[in-house]
Structure formats: C-alpha cells, structure tokens
Write a protein that holds these residues in place. Structure first.
Motif: not given
Length: 875
Positions: A661-663, A694-698, A784-794, A748-757
């Motif tokens: 359950r990641h996006v 919320f962890v933001i990485a761009s 997901p079982g530990r409450g960690v989800h990734l929201l990433g842009w590739w 915890t939500y890892l929000v990564t922009f342009a993760a392919d870099v």
C-alpha cells in the motif's frame, strides 16, 4: 374584439347579398334560355338581362373578388373580402350571350368547392387566369388563413414566379415540379383532412392545392388521390385549383371530381362553365352556364409581385416565432405517461409538435457545421422541460465536441441556476465518461425492468396506467457528436456500441429515449456491423442543412435548406413523410429567463446535476471528500483526483497495513508533483497535529515550488515534518529496513519527488554489501504493516521497474498513477497487454492492483497548473 365582430358581421352580410344575387342571376339565366319573347325583341331582352347580370355580379363581388386586376387594384385593402368558413365567389371570366353583350361569370370557390380548367398553363391565357384566381384568393382572405401548395409540371415553377415573396415568407410552399413532390403535396392535403376528421384540428388553415400542370408520370393512383381530396376537402378547408384537368391520356379517363366547377374549352379561346357545386343550378338540364365565356384576363406579374410583397410583410410577422413564444404559459402541466411532446417550431404558419413515444422512441439529428444543432437541441430540451416536471422527465446530456452546448443546463460561477431535470451533463466529455453514462442508464433500465415485472406491466405506459402515482420519469439522453464516443475499434468503442444497442432496442419500453446528434453518421468503424440494428431503432430523423445523410436514400431535401430550418421525418427518412420546420433562435437572454423560471419552481430534493467539464481543473481544496475528512476516519486514504465517471467521485488509495500500500506517480509531467502534494495534504487532514511524521525528499527543480508550499503547510499546521537530501534519505531507508519488525512510533509517510534521480545512488553497495535499493525494497514490503508508506514520483517508468526489482516486485507498490507514459510501457509494467490508455492533458490513469481498479481520472492539480505551464498536450 369589437372590430373583429364588425368585420365578421360585414362579411356575413356580403355573402348573404352575394347568395341573393346568385339566385337572381340563376333566374335571369334560365329566362335567357326560354322562348317567352318574340324573336324581334329577343336580342334586346338578352342584352338587357346580360347588363342586369353584369351589374348583379359587380355588386356582389366586392373588392378583390371582382376588381379589375390592373394598376388601380394595387392599393386595395387586403384581407377583408372573404372569410374561410363562408363560400367565396370569384370572377372566373366574362360570358357573352350575344356578340355585343357581356356579364361576369362567377363561381363559388373557397368555402364551397374547387375550380378546374381543362387546359394547362402552357396556354398563356390559362396561366394568366390561374394567377388571377390565386391573387384574388390571397388578397381577399384574412392574413394567415391561406396556405398554397403550388404544383407545376410544365414550366418548372416559373408560372408562380411572381408569388415568390409569399414563398419566401413561407405562406406558400415552393412549387412542386416532379411526381415525388406532387405526392408530397397530396400527403400534406390528406394529413389536414385526416386531422380534421379525427378532431385534431379545430381551426385549420385554408389549404389550396394549385396545379398549373400535372407532372409527367402521374398515374391513375395519383388521379384517384386528387379525386379523394376533392370529395373530402371542402369540409376540412382543403381546396383544388386545377389546370389541365381532366388529364388527357390515351385510353384512360380520369375520375370526375366532386364539388368542382369545370371550365371546358369550346374552341377559339371560348369555354363552357359547368354547374357549380351546391344546391343552386344554372340550368334546368344540368348543362351549366348557357353562355360561352372568355377566361378572366388575370393580372400582370408586376401587379402580383407588388401585392405579394404587401402580403409577405404581414405574413413574415405572423410566421415569425421566438423562443419565448414556444414555452407554455404554465410550466409542468403535462403527464409523460404515454410519451413526451412539445411545440418546437413552425411548419409554415402552423405550430409543429415533436413527439418521443413508443412509435418514435429515438431520434437522429444531423447537419453540417454551423447548421444549428445546438440551437435545435436547446429549443427541444427547454420546451420539454417546461411542459414536464422533474417527476415526469429527466435529462442526461453529453457533448463530445469542444463547445459549451449544455452549459445552459448547469450552474456556473456567474449564474447559480440550473435546469432541475438535468441529472448528468457532460461538456467536452471523454469517451470514458460517455461509456460510464451508458452503463448508468443500463443499470437504471434494468432497475425499471424489475419494477415493471413486479407490477405486471410490459411498458412504462402500462405501469403508469396500473399505478398512476408511480414516479418514474421518462429519460431523454442526448449525445452530441456521438461519433467521437464510437471512434476507432477499441474496447471503449465496442462497449459503447453494445450499450447503445441495448438502450436503443429496449429503452422505449422503459421510458428511455435517445437523441444522437452529429454532422454525419458515415464512416464510424465500430458501427460497420451494427449500423442497421442500431439506427433502425431511430425512426425520428431531424435533418438540418447538409444533413440529408440521415434520411432515406435519394431523399436530399435537407441539402438546400436555409439555416434555421430542418426536415423532420418520423418514418426513418422516407421522402413522403418530410416536414419542413423552422426553429426559433434560442437567444441567451430568453434561455436564461426560462432557466430561472424552472429553477425557482424546483423542489427541495432537486439537486444540481452531476457536471463533467472535460477542460476543468480539479483542486484538492474544493473537493467534498477532502473537506469531510477528520482524524477520526476509519481507513486513511491518499486522494489523487476525481474519476471520469457520473458524479465525478473522488478517488485515491487506502493506505492500510496490507503489503504494497504505497503510491507511485509515473511520468515526466510536473502534474506528478501536484498529485503528491494533494495526496500528502489529504493524509495531513486525517491526523491530529504531531501524530504523524512526514519526510519530504525532492530531486527535481520543477517541483521546488510545490515542495516549498507543502513543507510550509505542514509546518504551519504543527505537524512533524523533515526535509531530507539524498544521503539523509539513504540513511533513513537503512534505519527503517534494519529496525525490528514492530510498528514505528507514529505513522510515517515518505514523500519523494523525482525518486528516479537517486536510483543510481541507491544501487551502490555499502560496507555490509547491501544497497540502498535493498533497503528500499524491504521498506516497501514490510513498511505498511509498521505504518510506513511511500508516496513517490518516478519520471521514468523503467527506473521505477528497476527500483522494484523487476516483475517479482510488482506487487510491492500496488497503487499507481500514470501520466504521460505510453500505453505499452504501462502494459509491460503491469504484465497486462489488454490495457487501453492514451496519455492526454489533464488526465491520468489510476491503477490499484489490489482492488483490481483501472480508472481514468482528472488528477488534482494546484490552481492554474494548465494555464501557467506548456505541457505539449500531455498531463
């Protein structure tokens, strides 16, 4: 009303006087034939009596009925010399009982019977006579009471050229010059007779069939139809003026016409007049007028044209109609139990009513660009909505062209009103949205089928008869430029064809009516094997200028139509059923006024329609589901857009403890940053401040503005937020991957922009021989079982696949949003080569592999995204 009563009284008096004069004339004529005078005085007596008859006729034929048709007549008053329901006597010629005596020959015509002369208009004297009789009738009758159907099989209509102003004003029809058009004229005459006999017309116009010469090829069947019209016509105000009757055909004799005065050639320009219709006779033996006559000299074409211009000026006003005049004075007074009908324009001077019922359940509408399709649809739909309440009528409206055909039914920022009958309105619709509407209608049809079956009825009409209080409105479904929905030969086209066919075949029984509009119905690939089976269910055809393609083969009546008119045909386009209808202009001011009238009369339960505007952006701040979120939600969701579906439901992904359950948002479009921004904000709203991290990485400069806004919003809201670079993110992934399997201290939500870099950097091995990708893949599987989800842009789909470790890791990220990624790349990524997807602006493809969902969506963007960026037609 006093002037009308006075006029009518005068007219009745004139006709009584004319009848008395006729009786006197009959007596005088019979006396002419007697032998009561000696031969020496006979000539004197005949001249005396001829002069008396002449005076009687001049006194009886007032105004245009007996006036000399020269320059002195041009200014005579119009419309005051006859009334439709009283016999109108007209001068037909001058009789000469002796060489030096003359009197007017008079015959009863409109209101009594018909006139026929045995020569046709190839004889100039007959042509002039015919024009003169027509002019007298047109000028004598009140405005608006006479409609002439000219027929000219000899001179291609030129004999009627001087009457062109009345044709342009639509008081007269254009001349019929061939056999098919003659039969159309007879159709119209027969329709009026049938309507009067059936009680459908209380006060019909005077319909005059004026035949200058029968077209070649007229058969005994056509003659028989004329004879039937002659027999039944006077009682229905249908009259004949015939030149060339009886037709001279070797070996065949034409039937005799009832109620007709005949003028028969006697040689050298002389004619004999038969007994006129009615109880009064001109002779004891039934031979008619004893004296020979010359035909009335008629009128010059210049005089006719001048008078016709005067008549046309008032005719133009009387035929003119406008949008407001078609709307009923009291709205919502009709029941749709047996069908729908509304006055939508005029056929000549008569109102034209269009019906959608069991006999004509569906309609095709076609016309070239600029022919007025939108105008006709507005007139029709507003006319229906004004006659039937929302309990009797519902509207589903789809427009597939770049226009605003149906904005007039929806609330806007400038005007909050809407038409309360509208259920769904699609403006610049996607094919997927059209298919969703068809599926909604199919479900409604199946629901109705169950209700009918339970009630023991086989149709909506039967159900309403059994249960009069049942609320089951008829549904009118309009699809403008419907060929777009069926374009190509893909899954959408095939499913849409199947849906249309099902609705077309079964819809009539359940009160569902389809109106399909287009410039043409030719060349639709998906219909190659279904064209007849679908369009055969559409008997009602509305052909605007250039729209003859929807009519029967050879029926080209719409080719030369002026804009504002249409051929309306209830028999699948058969030429004999053509009706030429003029539509009013649906001007914006009148339409808005009628919309407000309907809107202000709506019930409290009438919600605004579900509106899909294909060009519109959608923003998370205005989304109703986002506005309803609180930290007490049962299952947290990351919202990403609105589905291209009826009602535009908000869509997103549930982020629970289920693995995968990641996006992932895929594509180079900067819209991806907006989607992550919206998803993060929707999650923020589902947590109390400080209860989630919320962890933001761009890693893309194009996302900086979006990231700055997101970080500022999170910080201002008191949430736990951290912005990391690549190295810091690598450390965090290692920490999350090696920590014991227990839950994190807070979601915890890892929000990564342009993760392919950073994929190349994560591929590097550390001292323990593990790579950052190994840690990321562990987090994806266990997070997901530990409450960690990734929201990433590739930005590159292949890099995303590498991140997952190929096909073996597909299920580790189950929630995908594809932007400007080719269909073949998405198909390879999913392992599903049946996928249908075409990247385009302001659209995305939502894929949830766990829920087996694949949906077209309008992604959430920041305001102005599609105005401020150049995206070369892509999302």
């Amino acid at each position: 009303m006093g002037s009308v009563a006075q006029f009518f009284g005068r007219a009745v008096g004139w006709h009584r006087q004319a009848l008395a004069l006729l009786l006197d004339a009959e007596a005088e004529l019979r006396a002419l034939e007697s032998d009561e005078f000696p031969a020496a005085t006979a000539d004197v007596e005949q001249r005396r009596r001829a002069a008396l008859l002449h005076d009687l006729a001049r006194a009886g034929l007032r105004g245009w009925l007996g006036a000399k048709l020269d320059g002195t007549a041009v200014d005579l008053p119009l419309g005051g010399d006859a009334v439709p329901d009283r016999p109108m006597f007209v001068k037909v010629g001058e009789a000469r009982p002796t060489s030096d005596s003359v009197f007017w020959a008079v015959a009863p015509f409109i209101g009594a019977g018909h006139l026929a002369v045995d020569a046709d208009v190839r004889d100039p004297a007959v042509a002039a006579w015919l024009r003169g009789v027509l002019l007298r009738a047109a000028a004598a009758l009140p405005d608006g009471t006479l409609r002439v159907l000219p027929v000219d099989g000899a001179t291609l209509g030129s004999v009627f050229a001087a009457f062109r102003p009345l044709m342009d004003a639509e008081a007269w029809a254009s001349p019929a010059t061939d056999l098919a058009r003659l039969r159309s004229v007879l159709d119209e005459a027969e329709r009026q007779i049938s309507a009067v006999q059936g009680g459908e017309l209380d006060s019909p116009p005077v319909l005059l069939v004026a035949v200058a010469a029968l077209p070649s090829g007229a058969s005994r069947a056509d003659w028989a139809r004329l004879a039937a019209v002659a027999h039944a016509g006077p009682a229905a105000r249908v009259h004949l003026l015939l030149a060339g009757w009886p037709p001279h055909t070797y070996g065949e004799s034409a039937p005799r016409l009832d109620h007709t005065t005949f003028l028969t050639g006697a040689g050298e320009g002389w004619y004999r007049m038969s007994e006129p219709p009615g109880p009064h006779r001109l002779s004891d033996d039934g031979s008619g007028l004893a004296a020979p006559l010359r035909l009335d000299a008629g009128a010059s074409e210049d005089l006719i044209a001048q008078v016709c211009r005067r008549l046309a000026a008032t005719a133009t006003v009387s035929r003119r109609t406008d949008f407001t005049s078609l709307m009923p004075r009291q709205i919502w007074q009709e029941s749709s139990a047996a069908g729908l009908s509304a006055v939508i324009g005029r056929d000549g001077r008569e109102s034209f009513t269009l019906s959608l019922n069991d006999a004509t359940p569906h309609a095709l509408l076609a016309g070239r660009s600029g022919a007025g399709k939108t105008n006709v649809l507005l007139v029709l739909l507003y006319a229906l909505a004004s006659r039937y309440s929302p309990d009797e009528l519902g509207l589903y409206l789809l427009d597939f062209k770049e226009g605003v055909s149906f904005v007039e039914f929806t609330p806007t920022a400038a005007d909050p009103s809407w038409v309360p009958h509208a259920r769904t309105v699609g403006i610049e619709s996607d094919r997927e949205y059209g298919l969703a509407v068809l599926r909604t209608l199919t479900r409604e049809m199946n629901r109705r089928a169950g209700a009918l079956k339970a009630a023991g009825a086989t149709s909506l009409t039967g159900l309403r008869a059994l249960q009069p209080d049942t609320v089951m409105p008829r549904l009118v479904v309009v699809i403008d430029e419907f060929q777009v929905l069926l374009a190509g030969n893909d899954t959408i086209a095939r499913d849409a064809v199947a849906g249309l066919e099902d609705l077309a075949r079964k819809g009539r029984s359940y009160g569902i009516h389809l109106i399909l509009a287009s410039q043409t119905i030719a060349g639709i690939e998906a219909l190659y094997t279904k064209k007849d089976s679908i369009f055969g269910q559409f008997p009602l055809r509305i052909a605007l200028p250039g729209g003859s393609g929807i009519l029967d083969n050879g029926n080209t009546a719409a080719d030369a139509l002026p804009v504002g008119t249409a051929i309306v045909n209830p028999a699948a386009g058969v030429a004999e059923e053509n009706r030429t209808v003029r539509f009013p202009h649906a001007d914006p001011k009148s339409v808005a006024a009628q919309r407000h009238t309907l809107w202000q009369s709506r019930a409290a339960v009438n919600d605004p329609p579900a509106v899909f505007a294909g060009y519109a952006e959608h923003h998370i701040d205005s989304d109703p589901l986002y506005g309803a979120f609180t930290p007490q939600v049962r299952r947290r969701q990351a919202l990403v857009g609105r589905a291209v579906d009826v009602g535009l439901p908000t869509v997103g992904f549930a982020l629970d403890a289920v693995p995968g359950r990641h996006v992932a948002v895929l594509g180079t479009s900067p819209v991806a940053a907006d989607i992550l921004h919206a998803a993060a904000l929707s999650l923020v709203r589902q947590h109390d401040p400080g209860t989630a991290r919320f962890v933001i990485a761009s890693f893309a400069a194009t996302a900086d503005t979006v990231v700055d806004d997101l970080v500022a919003t999170l910080t201002t809201g008191g949430h736990d937020v951290a912005e990391l670079d690549a190295g810091q993110l690598r450390v965090l992934l290692k920490d999350l991957a090696t920590t014991d399997s227990g839950p994190t201290s807070k979601p915890t939500y890892l929000v990564t922009f342009a993760a392919d870099v950073i994929v190349p950097m994560l591929s590097e091995r550390g001292p323990d021989r593990r790579t950052g990708l190994d840690d990321l893949r562990t987090v994806l599987r266990t997070g997901p079982g530990r409450g960690v989800h990734l929201l990433g842009w590739w930005r590159i789909a292949r890099r995303f696949a590498d991140t997952l470790g190929g096909s073996s890791g597909r299920d580790d990220v189950a929630c995908l949003v594809a932007l400007n990624v080719p269909a073949n790349e998405i198909a390879s990524l999913l392992g599903d080569h049946t996928l249908t997807w075409q990247p385009r602006t302001n659209r995305a493809l939502l894929i949830d592999r766990h829920d087996q969902r694949t949906r077209l969506i309008v992604p959430f963007v920041r305001p102005g995204r599609h105005e401020d960026t150049e995206e070369t037609g892509l999302p």
